[in-house]
Design an enzyme around this catalytic site. Structure first.
Site, PDB file in Angstrom:
ATOM      1  N   ASN A   9     -24.347  42.595   3.845  1.00 37.94           N
ATOM      2  CA  ASN A   9     -23.710  43.687   4.467  1.00 37.94           C
ATOM      3  C   ASN A   9     -24.310  44.249   5.678  1.00 37.94           C
ATOM      4  O   ASN A   9     -25.224  44.828   5.542  1.00 37.94           O
ATOM      5  CB  ASN A   9     -23.394  45.067   3.334  1.00 37.94           C
ATOM      6  CG  ASN A   9     -22.781  46.247   3.863  1.00 37.94           C
ATOM      7  OD1 ASN A   9     -22.194  45.993   5.052  1.00 37.94           O
ATOM      8  ND2 ASN A   9     -22.900  47.192   3.433  1.00 37.94           N
ATOM      9  N   TRP A  10     -23.682  43.727   6.939  1.00 40.50           N
ATOM     10  CA  TRP A  10     -24.429  44.045   8.055  1.00 40.50           C
ATOM     11  C   TRP A  10     -24.468  45.476   8.592  1.00 40.50           C
ATOM     12  O   TRP A  10     -25.059  45.959   9.371  1.00 40.50           O
ATOM     13  CB  TRP A  10     -23.979  43.194   9.293  1.00 40.50           C
ATOM     14  CG  TRP A  10     -24.124  41.731   9.064  1.00 40.50           C
ATOM     15  CD1 TRP A  10     -24.806  41.127   7.962  1.00 40.50           C
ATOM     16  CD2 TRP A  10     -23.816  40.663  10.018  1.00 40.50           C
ATOM     17  NE1 TRP A  10     -24.867  39.877   8.240  1.00 40.50           N
ATOM     18  CE2 TRP A  10     -24.208  39.593   9.397  1.00 40.50           C
ATOM     19  CE3 TRP A  10     -23.177  40.762  11.257  1.00 40.50           C
ATOM     20  CZ2 TRP A  10     -24.009  38.173  10.174  1.00 40.50           C
ATOM     21  CZ3 TRP A  10     -22.871  39.567  11.787  1.00 40.50           C
ATOM     22  CH2 TRP A  10     -23.353  38.394  11.426  1.00 40.50           C
ATOM     23  N   LYS A  11     -23.314  46.165   7.746  1.00 41.08           N
ATOM     24  CA  LYS A  11     -22.848  47.687   8.306  1.00 41.08           C
ATOM     25  C   LYS A  11     -22.857  47.597   9.888  1.00 41.08           C
ATOM     26  O   LYS A  11     -22.173  46.680  10.539  1.00 41.08           O
ATOM     27  CB  LYS A  11     -24.237  48.668   7.895  1.00 41.08           C
ATOM     28  CG  LYS A  11     -24.694  48.524   6.337  1.00 41.08           C
ATOM     29  CD  LYS A  11     -25.600  49.374   5.982  1.00 41.08           C
ATOM     30  CE  LYS A  11     -25.761  48.943   4.555  1.00 41.08           C
ATOM     31  NZ  LYS A  11     -26.658  50.163   3.887  1.00 41.08           N
ATOM     32  N   HIS A  98     -17.951  51.467  -0.628  1.00 41.50           N
ATOM     33  CA  HIS A  98     -19.377  51.730  -0.150  1.00 41.50           C
ATOM     34  C   HIS A  98     -19.812  53.293  -0.409  1.00 41.50           C
ATOM     35  O   HIS A  98     -19.019  54.047   0.318  1.00 41.50           O
ATOM     36  CB  HIS A  98     -20.001  50.908   0.901  1.00 41.50           C
ATOM     37  CG  HIS A  98     -21.246  50.590   1.284  1.00 41.50           C
ATOM     38  ND1 HIS A  98     -21.956  51.773   1.730  1.00 41.50           N
ATOM     39  CD2 HIS A  98     -22.086  49.729   0.937  1.00 41.50           C
ATOM     40  CE1 HIS A  98     -23.385  51.567   1.692  1.00 41.50           C
ATOM     41  NE2 HIS A  98     -23.293  50.295   1.402  1.00 41.50           N
ATOM     42  N   GLU A 100     -21.641  54.779   1.720  1.00 43.89           N
ATOM     43  CA  GLU A 100     -21.488  55.110   3.305  1.00 43.89           C
ATOM     44  C   GLU A 100     -20.173  55.547   3.389  1.00 43.89           C
ATOM     45  O   GLU A 100     -19.944  56.663   4.117  1.00 43.89           O
ATOM     46  CB  GLU A 100     -22.211  54.331   4.234  1.00 43.89           C
ATOM     47  CG  GLU A 100     -23.864  54.523   3.820  1.00 43.89           C
ATOM     48  CD  GLU A 100     -24.503  52.873   4.380  1.00 43.89           C
ATOM     49  OE1 GLU A 100     -23.737  52.177   4.938  1.00 43.89           O
ATOM     50  OE2 GLU A 100     -25.574  52.795   3.916  1.00 43.89           O
ATOM     51  N   GLU A 170     -24.958  50.077  -6.648  1.00 37.83           N
ATOM     52  CA  GLU A 170     -26.013  50.496  -5.549  1.00 37.83           C
ATOM     53  C   GLU A 170     -26.148  51.755  -5.809  1.00 37.83           C
ATOM     54  O   GLU A 170     -25.532  52.882  -5.412  1.00 37.83           O
ATOM     55  CB  GLU A 170     -25.044  50.260  -4.299  1.00 37.83           C
ATOM     56  CG  GLU A 170     -24.541  48.893  -4.011  1.00 37.83           C
ATOM     57  CD  GLU A 170     -24.499  48.572  -2.502  1.00 37.83           C
ATOM     58  OE1 GLU A 170     -25.299  47.690  -1.961  1.00 37.83           O
ATOM     59  OE2 GLU A 170     -23.923  49.309  -1.576  1.00 37.83           O
ATOM     60  N   GLY A 176     -31.248  51.788   1.584  1.00 38.76           N
ATOM     61  CA  GLY A 176     -31.985  51.757   2.961  1.00 38.76           C
ATOM     62  C   GLY A 176     -32.980  52.617   2.964  1.00 38.76           C
ATOM     63  O   GLY A 176     -33.733  53.233   3.934  1.00 38.76           O
ATOM     64  N   SER A 216     -31.925  48.367  -1.094  1.00 41.81           N
ATOM     65  CA  SER A 216     -33.568  47.729  -0.827  1.00 41.81           C
ATOM     66  C   SER A 216     -33.851  46.646  -1.407  1.00 41.81           C
ATOM     67  O   SER A 216     -35.070  46.333  -1.778  1.00 41.81           O
ATOM     68  CB  SER A 216     -34.213  48.882  -1.093  1.00 41.81           C
ATOM     69  OG  SER A 216     -34.169  50.013  -0.289  1.00 41.81           O
ATOM     70  N   GLY A 237     -28.155  44.963   2.379  1.00 42.06           N
ATOM     71  CA  GLY A 237     -28.085  45.559   3.776  1.00 42.06           C
ATOM     72  C   GLY A 237     -29.078  45.243   4.835  1.00 42.06           C
ATOM     73  O   GLY A 237     -29.050  44.101   5.327  1.00 42.06           O
ATOM     74  N   GLY A 238     -30.277  45.924   4.704  1.00 40.58           N
ATOM     75  CA  GLY A 238     -31.257  45.485   5.794  1.00 40.58           C
ATOM     76  C   GLY A 238     -31.666  44.245   5.836  1.00 40.58           C
ATOM     77  O   GLY A 238     -31.706  43.737   6.919  1.00 40.58           O
TER      78      GLY A 238
END
Ligand code: PGA
Length: 262
Positions: A9-11, A98, A100, A170, A176, A216, A237-238
């Site tokens: 997930n590149w966001k 998600h 966010e 999640e 993150g 993470s 993510g990251g």
């Protein structure tokens, strides 16, 4: 075999050229080097989606996903992107719910259910996200929060709709933050989710569904997480923003046992 999945997930990261470079590099690293029950998914921004989907079109076990969708298929909704439009790019998956989106864009359970239904209606497979906040975990409410999130969306689907869903657990406190859930903590919740699904849709449906962990997750901790019985991969993510890290996470499965159901 239950499908094992690593989804990146590149966001809101990567410009157009950077995104295509990332996918080309990662595909080069994982192509022909990953178990055949492991699916890799790229979830870039909408600006990349068509190009990414075309780039990976002939690569086995690699797919593209959108990070969100609207719940109508067309119309006067300035700025929104519909499931039908996503499907037309060649993407087959869409992340929905998600944390966010829930926090910053007011995606309530009601909105999330509408999005899941709209996605299923035109053949997209939803990657449904759920998870508790730090305050909820500290109050010992994680299971009741998860159960409420599942009940208000996924438990409203029929058996055949449900069979097309992927779940991503999640914990919000791990997203993150560099603070990963321990394999034990994650496994405990994944087992709870699978048990709740078994109660609602039956043991077979529960054994078949892929439940991913997110928060993470990185090349250093993925192996321990993915070796847990009920953890079927990760929503990353990251670490998905670096081709080498993403590929290393996918390749963790090469040394792990396949997860057969029933
Ligand atoms: P993270 O994000 O890996 O950067 O914690 C995961 C996610 O939000 O899907």
């Amino acid at each position: 075999m239950r499908q094992q999945i690593v989804a990146g997930n590149w966001k809101m990261n990567k410009d157009y050229a950077e995104g295509l470079k990332l996918v080309s590099e990662a595909v080069h690293m994982i192509k022909d080097e990953v178990r055949d029950d492991v699916l890799s998914i790229f979830a870039p921004s909408f600006i990349h989606l068509h190009s990414v989907a075309q780039l990976i079109k002939d690569v086995p076990n690699v797919e593209a996903a959108a990070q969100d969708c609207f719940y109508e298929q067309s119309g006067a909704y300035t700025g929104e992107v519909s499931p039908l439009m996503i499907r037309s790019t060649g993407a087959k998956f869409v992340i929905i719910g998600h944390s966010e989106r829930r926090t910053f864009f007011n995606d309530t359970d009601e909105v999330i259910l509408k999005k899941v239904n709209a996605a299923l209606e035109c053949g997209l497979r939803p990657i449904f996200c759920c998870g508790e906040t730090l305050a909820e975990r500290e109050a010992g409410k994680q299971e009741s929060v998860l159960f409420a999130q599942l009940s208000s969306v996924l438990f409203k689907l029929d058996d055949s709709e449900f069979s097309r869903v992927i779940i991503a657990y999640e914990p919000v406190w791990a997203i993150g933050t560099g603070r990963t859930a321990t394999p034990d903590q994650a496994q405990e919740i994944h087992r709870f989710i699978r048990k709740s699904i078994a109660d609602k849709f039956g043991k077979d449906a529960a054994e078949r569904i892929s439940i991913l962990y997110g928060g993470s997750c990185n090349p250093a901790n993925a192996m321990d997480l993915f070796s847990e019985e009920d953890i079927d991969g990760g929503l990353i993510g990251g670490a998905s923003l670096k081709s080498r890290d993403f590929a290393d996470i996918v390749k963790c499965f090469n040394v792990l046992k396949r997860k057969a159901y029933l």
